[in-house]
Design a protein around this motif. Structure first.
Motif, PDB file in Angstrom:
ATOM      1  N   GLU A 159       0.818  -1.207   0.000  1.00 46.65           N
ATOM      2  CA  GLU A 159       0.000   0.000   0.000  1.00 46.65           C
ATOM      3  C   GLU A 159       0.852   1.257   0.000  1.00 46.65           C
ATOM      4  N   ILE A 160       2.157   1.104   0.311  1.00 51.19           N
ATOM      5  CA  ILE A 160       3.070   2.246   0.376  1.00 51.19           C
ATOM      6  C   ILE A 160       4.275   1.968  -0.525  1.00 51.19           C
ATOM      7  N   ILE A 161       4.589   2.925  -1.395  1.00 49.06           N
ATOM      8  CA  ILE A 161       5.734   2.785  -2.298  1.00 49.06           C
ATOM      9  C   ILE A 161       6.671   3.967  -2.097  1.00 49.06           C
ATOM     10  N   PHE A 162       7.941   3.670  -1.836  1.00 50.10           N
ATOM     11  CA  PHE A 162       8.976   4.687  -1.676  1.00 50.10           C
ATOM     12  C   PHE A 162       9.854   4.710  -2.927  1.00 50.10           C
ATOM     13  N   LEU A 163      10.176   5.907  -3.404  1.00 46.39           N
ATOM     14  CA  LEU A 163      11.031   6.040  -4.579  1.00 46.39           C
ATOM     15  C   LEU A 163      12.080   7.122  -4.331  1.00 46.39           C
ATOM     16  N   ASP A 164      13.331   6.775  -4.550  1.00 46.34           N
ATOM     17  CA  ASP A 164      14.430   7.713  -4.341  1.00 46.34           C
ATOM     18  C   ASP A 164      14.849   8.298  -5.682  1.00 46.34           C
ATOM     19  N   GLU A 165      14.436   9.526  -5.920  1.00 46.04           N
ATOM     20  CA  GLU A 165      14.745  10.244  -7.163  1.00 46.04           C
ATOM     21  C   GLU A 165      14.393   9.419  -8.405  1.00 46.04           C
ATOM     22  N   PRO A 166      13.128   9.089  -8.583  1.00 44.10           N
ATOM     23  CA  PRO A 166      12.718   8.214  -9.693  1.00 44.10           C
ATOM     24  C   PRO A 166      12.902   8.821 -11.076  1.00 44.10           C
ATOM     25  N   THR A 167      13.151  10.143 -11.160  1.00 40.82           N
ATOM     26  CA  THR A 167      13.302  10.784 -12.474  1.00 40.82           C
ATOM     27  C   THR A 167      14.754  11.045 -12.852  1.00 40.82           C
ATOM     28  N   THR A 168      15.699  10.629 -12.001  1.00 40.34           N
ATOM     29  CA  THR A 168      17.112  10.862 -12.277  1.00 40.34           C
ATOM     30  C   THR A 168      17.516  10.211 -13.599  1.00 40.34           C
ATOM     31  N   TYR A 169      18.288  10.949 -14.382  1.00 41.96           N
ATOM     32  CA  TYR A 169      18.846  10.490 -15.667  1.00 41.96           C
ATOM     33  C   TYR A 169      17.808  10.359 -16.777  1.00 41.96           C
ATOM     34  N   LEU A 170      16.570  10.768 -16.527  1.00 42.66           N
ATOM     35  CA  LEU A 170      15.546  10.703 -17.566  1.00 42.66           C
ATOM     36  C   LEU A 170      15.375  12.073 -18.221  1.00 42.66           C
ATOM     37  N   ASP A 171      15.002  12.074 -19.517  1.00 41.65           N
ATOM     38  CA  ASP A 171      14.724  13.347 -20.174  1.00 41.65           C
ATOM     39  C   ASP A 171      13.367  13.867 -19.706  1.00 41.65           C
ATOM     40  N   MET A 172      13.035  15.084 -20.122  1.00 40.31           N
ATOM     41  CA  MET A 172      11.843  15.751 -19.594  1.00 40.31           C
ATOM     42  C   MET A 172      10.559  14.953 -19.845  1.00 40.31           C
ATOM     43  N   ALA A 173      10.436  14.393 -21.043  1.00 39.90           N
ATOM     44  CA  ALA A 173       9.216  13.651 -21.381  1.00 39.90           C
ATOM     45  C   ALA A 173       9.080  12.400 -20.519  1.00 39.90           C
ATOM     46  N   HIS A 174      10.192  11.680 -20.325  1.00 38.04           N
ATOM     47  CA  HIS A 174      10.138  10.457 -19.529  1.00 38.04           C
ATOM     48  C   HIS A 174       9.963  10.766 -18.036  1.00 38.04           C
ATOM     49  N   LEU A 176       8.126  13.211 -16.891  1.00 33.77           N
ATOM     50  CA  LEU A 176       6.698  13.472 -16.757  1.00 33.77           C
ATOM     51  C   LEU A 176       5.896  12.176 -16.847  1.00 33.77           C
ATOM     52  N   GLU A 177       6.333  11.282 -17.700  1.00 34.06           N
ATOM     53  CA  GLU A 177       5.665   9.990 -17.870  1.00 34.06           C
ATOM     54  C   GLU A 177       5.669   9.202 -16.565  1.00 34.06           C
ATOM     55  N   VAL A 178       6.819   9.159 -15.901  1.00 33.18           N
ATOM     56  CA  VAL A 178       6.948   8.413 -14.646  1.00 33.18           C
ATOM     57  C   VAL A 178       6.124   9.071 -13.542  1.00 33.18           C
ATOM     58  N   LEU A 179       6.186  10.393 -13.438  1.00 37.23           N
ATOM     59  CA  LEU A 179       5.454  11.084 -12.375  1.00 37.23           C
ATOM     60  C   LEU A 179       3.946  10.996 -12.586  1.00 37.23           C
ATOM     61  N   GLU A 180       3.504  11.049 -13.823  1.00 34.73           N
ATOM     62  CA  GLU A 180       2.071  10.897 -14.093  1.00 34.73           C
ATOM     63  C   GLU A 180       1.600   9.476 -13.772  1.00 34.73           C
ATOM     64  N   LEU A 181       2.479   8.490 -13.995  1.00 35.23           N
ATOM     65  CA  LEU A 181       2.147   7.116 -13.627  1.00 35.23           C
ATOM     66  C   LEU A 181       1.979   6.997 -12.113  1.00 35.23           C
ATOM     67  N   LEU A 182       2.884   7.581 -11.358  1.00 37.63           N
ATOM     68  CA  LEU A 182       2.797   7.532  -9.898  1.00 37.63           C
ATOM     69  C   LEU A 182       1.537   8.246  -9.404  1.00 37.63           C
ATOM     70  N   GLN A 183       1.211   9.354 -10.040  1.00 39.08           N
ATOM     71  CA  GLN A 183      -0.010  10.076  -9.678  1.00 39.08           C
ATOM     72  C   GLN A 183      -1.252   9.225  -9.966  1.00 39.08           C
ATOM     73  N   LYS A 184      -1.222   8.513 -11.082  1.00 39.16           N
ATOM     74  CA  LYS A 184      -2.329   7.620 -11.433  1.00 39.16           C
ATOM     75  C   LYS A 184      -2.467   6.496 -10.409  1.00 39.16           C
ATOM     76  N   LEU A 185      -1.347   5.925  -9.995  1.00 36.74           N
ATOM     77  CA  LEU A 185      -1.379   4.864  -8.992  1.00 36.74           C
ATOM     78  C   LEU A 185      -1.959   5.372  -7.679  1.00 36.74           C
ATOM     79  N   ASN A 186      -1.629   6.600  -7.345  1.00 36.40           N
ATOM     80  CA  ASN A 186      -2.148   7.186  -6.120  1.00 36.40           C
ATOM     81  C   ASN A 186      -3.656   7.411  -6.213  1.00 36.40           C
TER      82      ASN A 186
END
Length: 263
Positions: A159-174, A176-186
């Motif tokens: 029920e709880i997911i921790f992520l340490d800098e999940p966007t590191t080394y990704l370009d701007m589009a990716h 946003l893709e990862v953060l929108e996925l996390l928002q959707k999961l929430n």
């Protein structure tokens, strides 16, 4: 509602104390981001809460129980962590990597059950990675790999997911893709998300609750409007920031800043 919190938590390496007597609450079924300058203790806090590293004193409490005393498999059914630099998945297919998330549920010889396969396929579907199931992880782009690692965390059914800098080394589009996925999961799966982010505007855009750290101490914790302010950013980052309003989200955003010198 608060299920997870720290009570006077102190963490260090050897004789060096990184975090001293820190008490924070993690709102349930919300997105919490932790911000702060390099070396302030953000990643250390995540690792201590999830029992990746031990702490010196105090306590981490989840559902009224001391995390340090919990059974490992039981704890792995409640919280998952995606580190800043996930371990090398060389030689594994996407499906094989995601199957590792089922470890807390395996018994006997560790064979996957019908239920395990169903959860793996669900995690792949939710993260949009089903088409990669039989491909080597190494063959994917950075953004695709990050979604696969998130799928593995989802396969734990925590029920709880921790992520340490999940966007590191990704370009701007990716990113946003990862953060929108996390928002959707929430929003759709009601998962509590706790992540460390460097980008202030990403933190403000996606977080319900922000914890701002400096030298292992909480400078301010609260809503985006309470934390993304000129004074807090001055105290945490030593910058003179101009704060505007994001025209799309209506949340505060840092539009520009200067370094504060000699303060």
């Amino acid at each position: 509602m608060v299920r997870l919190y720290t009570d006077d938590l102190s963490i260090g390496y050897g004789e060096r104390t990184i975090i001293k007597e820190l008490s924070v609450q993690i709102p349930d079924q919300k997105i919490t981001t932790i911000i702060g300058s390099n070396g302030c203790g953000k990643s250390t806090l995540l690792k201590a809460i999830t029992r990746v590293i031990p702490y010196q004193s105090g306590a981490v409490v989840l559902d009224g129980k001391i995390v340090a005393k919990e059974n490992t498999k039981l704890l792995a059914k409640k919280m998952a962590i995606l580190p800043q630099a996930p371990e090398n998945a060389s030689g594994l297919t996407v499906g094989e990597l995601v199957s590792y998330g089922r470890f807390p549920y395996q018994t006997g010889f560790g064979r996957l059950s019908t239920k395990d396969y169903e959860v793996i396929d669900w995690a792949l579907k939710v993260t949009g990675t089903s088409e990669f199931k039989y491909l080597p992880v190494d063959s994917l782009s950075g953004g695709q790999r990050q979604r696969v690692w998130i799928a593995m965390a989802l396969a734990q059914e925590t029920e709880i997911i921790f992520l340490d800098e999940p966007t590191t080394y990704l370009d701007m589009a990716h990113q946003l893709e990862v953060l929108e996925l996390l928002q959707k999961l929430n929003r759709e799966e009601k998962r509590t998300i706790v992540m460390v982010l460097h980008d202030l505007n990403q933190a403000a855009r996606f977080a319900d609750y922000i914890i701002a750290l400096k030298s292992g101490n909480v400078v301010k914790a609260g809503t985006c409007e309470e934390v993304i302010t000129k004074q807090v950013l001055r105290d945490v980052f030593q910058i003179d920031a101009e704060i505007g309003i994001d025209p799309r989200t209506k949340k505060p955003m840092c539009t520009t800043y200067n370094l504060l010198r000699g303060e």
